[in-house]
Design a protein around this motif. Structure first.
Motif, PDB file in Angstrom:
ATOM      1  N   LEU A  98       0.828  -1.213   0.000  1.00 53.51           N
ATOM      2  CA  LEU A  98       0.000   0.000   0.000  1.00 53.51           C
ATOM      3  C   LEU A  98       0.857   1.255   0.000  1.00 53.51           C
ATOM      4  CD1 LEU A  98      -3.076  -0.825   2.237  1.00 53.51           C
ATOM      5  CD2 LEU A  98      -2.847  -0.878  -0.228  1.00 53.51           C
ATOM      6  N   SER A  99       2.136   1.106   0.379  1.00 54.16           N
ATOM      7  CA  SER A  99       3.002   2.293   0.420  1.00 54.16           C
ATOM      8  C   SER A  99       3.136   2.944  -0.953  1.00 54.16           C
ATOM      9  CB  SER A  99       4.375   1.934   0.987  1.00 54.16           C
ATOM     10  OG  SER A  99       5.048   1.018   0.158  1.00 54.16           O
ATOM     11  N   LYS A 100       2.814   2.182  -2.039  1.00 51.00           N
ATOM     12  CA  LYS A 100       2.933   2.807  -3.365  1.00 51.00           C
ATOM     13  C   LYS A 100       1.661   3.540  -3.785  1.00 51.00           C
ATOM     14  CE  LYS A 100       1.944  -1.404  -6.002  1.00 51.00           C
ATOM     15  NZ  LYS A 100       2.540  -2.469  -6.800  1.00 51.00           N
ATOM     16  N   ILE A 101       0.566   3.345  -3.030  1.00 52.01           N
ATOM     17  CA  ILE A 101      -0.658   4.062  -3.417  1.00 52.01           C
ATOM     18  C   ILE A 101      -1.161   5.028  -2.336  1.00 52.01           C
ATOM     19  CG2 ILE A 101      -1.456   2.437  -5.188  1.00 52.01           C
ATOM     20  CD1 ILE A 101      -3.397   1.266  -3.074  1.00 52.01           C
ATOM     21  N   VAL A 102      -0.369   5.223  -1.279  1.00 50.43           N
ATOM     22  CA  VAL A 102      -0.771   6.262  -0.321  1.00 50.43           C
ATOM     23  C   VAL A 102      -0.047   7.564  -0.654  1.00 50.43           C
ATOM     24  CG1 VAL A 102      -1.273   4.679   1.595  1.00 50.43           C
ATOM     25  CG2 VAL A 102       0.981   5.732   1.445  1.00 50.43           C
ATOM     26  N   SER A 105      -3.315  11.820   7.330  1.00 48.44           N
ATOM     27  CA  SER A 105      -4.476  11.057   7.798  1.00 48.44           C
ATOM     28  C   SER A 105      -4.483   9.629   7.255  1.00 48.44           C
ATOM     29  CB  SER A 105      -5.779  11.769   7.436  1.00 48.44           C
ATOM     30  OG  SER A 105      -6.027  11.664   6.053  1.00 48.44           O
ATOM     31  N   THR A 106      -3.663   9.348   6.246  1.00 45.77           N
ATOM     32  CA  THR A 106      -3.592   7.969   5.727  1.00 45.77           C
ATOM     33  C   THR A 106      -2.175   7.378   5.770  1.00 45.77           C
ATOM     34  OG1 THR A 106      -3.428   8.878   3.490  1.00 45.77           O
ATOM     35  CG2 THR A 106      -5.607   8.053   4.182  1.00 45.77           C
ATOM     36  N   VAL A 148     -16.346   5.803   0.562  1.00 51.81           N
ATOM     37  CA  VAL A 148     -15.783   5.930   1.915  1.00 51.81           C
ATOM     38  C   VAL A 148     -14.288   5.609   1.954  1.00 51.81           C
ATOM     39  CG1 VAL A 148     -15.857   4.808   4.185  1.00 51.81           C
ATOM     40  CG2 VAL A 148     -17.960   5.568   3.118  1.00 51.81           C
ATOM     41  N   LEU A 149     -13.885   4.689   1.086  1.00 51.75           N
ATOM     42  CA  LEU A 149     -12.478   4.266   1.040  1.00 51.75           C
ATOM     43  C   LEU A 149     -12.182   3.875  -0.396  1.00 51.75           C
ATOM     44  CD1 LEU A 149      -9.775   3.382   2.224  1.00 51.75           C
ATOM     45  CD2 LEU A 149     -10.903   1.482   3.324  1.00 51.75           C
ATOM     46  N   SER A 150     -11.328   4.670  -1.059  1.00 52.11           N
ATOM     47  CA  SER A 150     -11.138   4.406  -2.493  1.00 52.11           C
ATOM     48  C   SER A 150      -9.766   4.850  -2.976  1.00 52.11           C
ATOM     49  CB  SER A 150     -12.219   5.135  -3.304  1.00 52.11           C
ATOM     50  OG  SER A 150     -12.014   6.535  -3.189  1.00 52.11           O
ATOM     51  N   CYS A 151      -9.414   4.347  -4.160  1.00 55.55           N
ATOM     52  CA  CYS A 151      -8.205   4.786  -4.861  1.00 55.55           C
ATOM     53  C   CYS A 151      -8.453   4.520  -6.339  1.00 55.55           C
ATOM     54  CB  CYS A 151      -6.984   4.006  -4.369  1.00 55.55           C
ATOM     55  SG  CYS A 151      -5.463   4.515  -5.173  1.00 55.55           S
ATOM     56  N   LYS A 152      -8.509   5.586  -7.138  1.00 57.91           N
ATOM     57  CA  LYS A 152      -8.848   5.440  -8.562  1.00 57.91           C
ATOM     58  C   LYS A 152      -7.709   4.817  -9.367  1.00 57.91           C
ATOM     59  CE  LYS A 152     -10.595   8.412 -11.432  1.00 57.91           C
ATOM     60  NZ  LYS A 152     -10.594   9.723 -12.072  1.00 57.91           N
ATOM     61  N   VAL A 167      -4.817   6.756  -2.093  1.00 58.13           N
ATOM     62  CA  VAL A 167      -5.850   6.247  -1.190  1.00 58.13           C
ATOM     63  C   VAL A 167      -6.554   7.409  -0.486  1.00 58.13           C
ATOM     64  CG1 VAL A 167      -6.243   4.988   0.969  1.00 58.13           C
ATOM     65  CG2 VAL A 167      -4.663   4.068  -0.752  1.00 58.13           C
ATOM     66  N   PHE A 168      -7.887   7.371  -0.544  1.00 58.10           N
ATOM     67  CA  PHE A 168      -8.697   8.302   0.235  1.00 58.10           C
ATOM     68  C   PHE A 168      -9.502   7.494   1.236  1.00 58.10           C
ATOM     69  CE2 PHE A 168     -12.926   9.776   1.195  1.00 58.10           C
ATOM     70  CZ  PHE A 168     -12.654  10.986   1.814  1.00 58.10           C
ATOM     71  N   MET A 169      -9.564   7.944   2.481  1.00 59.20           N
ATOM     72  CA  MET A 169     -10.391   7.219   3.459  1.00 59.20           C
ATOM     73  C   MET A 169     -11.105   8.171   4.389  1.00 59.20           C
ATOM     74  SD  MET A 169      -9.477   4.096   6.030  1.00 59.20           S
ATOM     75  CE  MET A 169      -8.197   4.891   6.957  1.00 59.20           C
ATOM     76  N   ASN A 170     -12.417   7.929   4.544  1.00 57.67           N
ATOM     77  CA  ASN A 170     -13.181   8.579   5.602  1.00 57.67           C
ATOM     78  C   ASN A 170     -13.070   7.642   6.818  1.00 57.67           C
ATOM     79  OD1 ASN A 170     -15.159   9.315   7.443  1.00 57.67           O
ATOM     80  ND2 ASN A 170     -16.532  10.075   5.852  1.00 57.67           N
TER      81      ASN A 170
END
Ligand code: UT7
Length: 322
Positions: free
Chosen positions: A143-147, A153-154, A188-192, A210-213
């Motif tokens: 996940l470190s490549k998409i945050v 906050s993420t 609520v939690l996504s990554c395009k 990554v976006f997260m509520n």
């Protein structure tokens, strides 16, 4: 026949980033991260070669050795991940090639942090139908490549790693399982992924992160996990007291304590490694399973409740006998 786990393995990158390291990158501190999440450090990949495929292969090799089976014995390889190195081929096909698992059918599952549970559910269904007899199920994430490493906050939450299990069709093992999803809360939690791109449409070239509520996901997890547990216990005619350990997706220690409190259960029934690994999404449950297996915590006949929850929204749960 049901799914029985007969081997486990995992891989964590050597590179460790502590909360103090995070504080050098973004406006944060060890106190905030520790008290809000329980996370103290996370493992991060640190070379181009140490990628999703590599970690999946390392975990798979260890699980295979632990099971005593050979690669050619495996009928199906499922890899749960949202951070593959290739759009195609699947990570599962790359693992198959490296292991020489020439008889396996291989494909990936995209169900975020519930992905490993979706893998267990799928394999259990195959076993019950008699379609396959052996499986390799992997949860792996980079996940470190998409945050976004400038979004506090993420970026402080996630870690990289892989966990794998070998399962065989057996008379005992999986007691009951379920999986579910609710796409109405997809935002609520996504990554395009990549946007449309052809000679007729202009594209936004910016890559998404990554976006997260966080609060919405937190509430969802604390509501959904006990719901799944009650359904499975009822189905299996078991009670909370029959379960030896609750192995939940390691997103946040406060989620674990909230669920334990709701169920009136002590925290020693909720093993956790979120302090050392952070949130490794699909990999978190198999990494924890491997840790407990090799520490000798899991005994033959132990009853385990596993549950994953995350983007989609998705959730999965299983009651199984070790
Ligand atoms: O694996 C997939 C499933 N994911 C999860 O299960 C995650 C579930 N959610 C969570 O674990 C928590 O919601 C988080 C850990 C993500 C966030 O914790 P929170 O207690 O819900 O914090 P918050 O988002 O409400 O933020 C509180 C404050 C905010 O500041 P203000 O607006 O109150 O001034 C944030 O800007 O904390 C601030 N903040 C930070 N401060 C220092 C957010 N991130 C940080 C940070 N360091 N890293």
């Amino acid at each position: 026949m049901r799914l029985k786990i007969i081997g486990t393995g995992s891989y964590l990158p050597e590179k460790i980033a502590t909360n103090d390291h995070m504080a050098q990158l973004v406006e944060t501190n060890d106190e905030w991260i520790s008290t809000r999440t329980g996370i103290k450090q996370r493992h991060l990949v640190s070379s181009p070669e140490e990628n999703t495929t590599y970690m999946a292969i390392q975990a798979a090799k260890k699980a295979l050795a632990d099971s005593g089976l050979q690669a050619e014995d495996i009928d199906v390889i499922l890899v749960a991940t949202v951070s593959s190195d290739y759009v195609t081929p699947s990570t599962a096909c790359m693992v198959q090639k490296e292991l020489g698992a020439s008889h396996a059918v291989s494909f990936d599952i995209n169900a975020a942090c519930a992905g490993f549970l979706f893998g267990l559910n799928t394999v259990d269904a195959y076993f019950r139908c008699g379609v396959y007899q052996t499986a390799l199920i992997i949860g792996v994430e980079t996940l470190s490549k998409i945050v976004d490493w400038s979004d506090r906050s993420t970026c402080v939450l996630f870690g990289d790693g892989a966990g794998a299990v070998i399962a065989k069709a057996d008379e005992s093992g999986m007691i009951a399982c379920l999986q579910g999803s609710d796409g109405t809360h997809a935002e609520v939690l996504s990554c395009k992924a990549r946007s449309n791109n052809n000679p007729y449409i202009s594209t936004d070239k910016n890559l998404d992160y990554v976006f997260m509520n966080g609060q919405e996901v937190f509430k969802f997890a604390v509501r959904k996990v006990p719901e799944c547990l009650n359904l499975l216990l009822e189905q299996a005619n078991l009670t909370l007291e029959d379960v030896d350990y609750y192995l939940l997706h390691q997103a946040n220690y406060r989620i674990l304590t909230s669920i334990a409190k709701k169920l009136h259960l002590p925290m020693d029934k909720f093993p956790s490694n979120v302090d050392r690994c952070g949130n490794t999404s699909a990999a978190s449950i198999p990494i924890l399973l491997d840790e407990l297996n090799h520490k000798g915590v899991l005994k033959e006949g132990s009853i385990l409740f596993l549950s994953g929850f995350g983007a989609g929204l998705t959730w999965g749960a299983a009651l199984l006998k070790w």
